[in-house]
Design a protein around this motif. Sequence first.
Motif, short mmCIF file in Angstrom:
data_model
loop_
_atom_site.label_atom_id
_atom_site.label_comp_id
_atom_site.label_asym_id
_atom_site.label_seq_id
_atom_site.Cartn_x
_atom_site.Cartn_y
_atom_site.Cartn_z
N PHE A 143 7.61 6.51 2.88
CA PHE A 143 6.92 7.55 2.12
C PHE A 143 6.11 8.45 3.05
CE2 PHE A 143 2.94 9.06 0.19
CZ PHE A 143 3.47 9.95 -0.72
N LYS A 144 6.40 9.73 2.94
CA LYS A 144 5.58 10.79 3.54
C LYS A 144 5.51 11.86 2.47
CE LYS A 144 6.33 10.16 8.44
NZ LYS A 144 7.56 9.77 9.09
N ASP A 200 0.81 -1.22 0.00
CA ASP A 200 0.00 0.00 0.00
C ASP A 200 0.85 1.27 0.00
OD1 ASP A 200 -2.35 -1.43 -0.06
OD2 ASP A 200 -2.65 -1.36 2.11
N THR A 201 1.95 1.26 0.73
CA THR A 201 2.82 2.44 0.79
C THR A 201 3.47 2.69 -0.57
OG1 THR A 201 3.22 1.92 3.11
CG2 THR A 201 4.62 3.59 2.13
N ILE A 202 3.85 1.62 -1.25
CA ILE A 202 4.40 1.74 -2.61
C ILE A 202 3.35 2.39 -3.51
CG2 ILE A 202 4.99 0.41 -4.69
CD1 ILE A 202 7.36 0.38 -2.90
N LYS A 215 1.65 6.96 -6.72
CA LYS A 215 0.60 7.93 -7.03
C LYS A 215 1.12 9.35 -6.86
CE LYS A 215 -3.62 6.59 -6.07
NZ LYS A 215 -4.87 6.27 -5.35
N TRP A 216 1.90 9.59 -5.79
CA TRP A 216 2.45 10.92 -5.54
C TRP A 216 3.41 11.32 -6.65
CZ3 TRP A 216 6.79 13.77 -5.13
CH2 TRP A 216 6.68 15.03 -4.53
N LEU A 217 4.32 10.42 -7.03
CA LEU A 217 5.28 10.73 -8.09
C LEU A 217 4.56 11.04 -9.40
CD1 LEU A 217 8.03 8.02 -7.39
CD2 LEU A 217 8.24 10.49 -7.02
N GLU A 263 9.11 11.24 -13.48
CA GLU A 263 9.32 9.93 -14.10
C GLU A 263 10.18 9.07 -13.19
OE1 GLU A 263 10.58 9.56 -18.15
OE2 GLU A 263 9.58 11.45 -18.68
N TYR A 264 9.86 7.80 -13.13
CA TYR A 264 10.61 6.87 -12.29
C TYR A 264 10.49 5.47 -12.89
CZ TYR A 264 6.10 5.23 -10.58
OH TYR A 264 4.85 4.70 -10.51
N SER A 265 11.40 4.61 -12.47
CA SER A 265 11.26 3.20 -12.81
C SER A 265 11.02 2.45 -11.50
CB SER A 265 12.51 2.68 -13.52
OG SER A 265 13.63 2.75 -12.68
#
Length: 114
Positions: free
Chosen positions: A104-105, A11-13, A18-20, A26-28
């Motif tokens: 993640f915060k 869930d944290t992932i 979603k935030w990114l 962009e991320y992988s």
Amino acid sequence: MITMYGIPNCDTIKKAKKWLEANNLEYSFHDYRKDGLSEEQLTGWVNELGWELLLNKRGTTWRQQSDEVKNNIDETSAIKLMLEHPAMIKRPLLDTGSVRKVGFKDTEYAELFA
């Protein structure tokens, strides 16, 4: 390039992704289980961030460990355990190329990418 490490059903992932995406970054995504993790990479993170920060003691995988394992945990055994059970690595681990961030915060991500 931003790389997010973790497991996809976390869930944290999902919140971090979603935030990114909402912030057009962009991320992988690197799935520990599918894409693997080398001892060298994990040891590098341990040297930089500390095994205590990386080892997730809240999850079911940790709770399933014997008392002997839990009571005698140290850097060496923590690395071995995290390599055997990548779900025991706190997530997400975000690598911006110059900074590694665990967890993640939204406020911390906003600061990181300000």
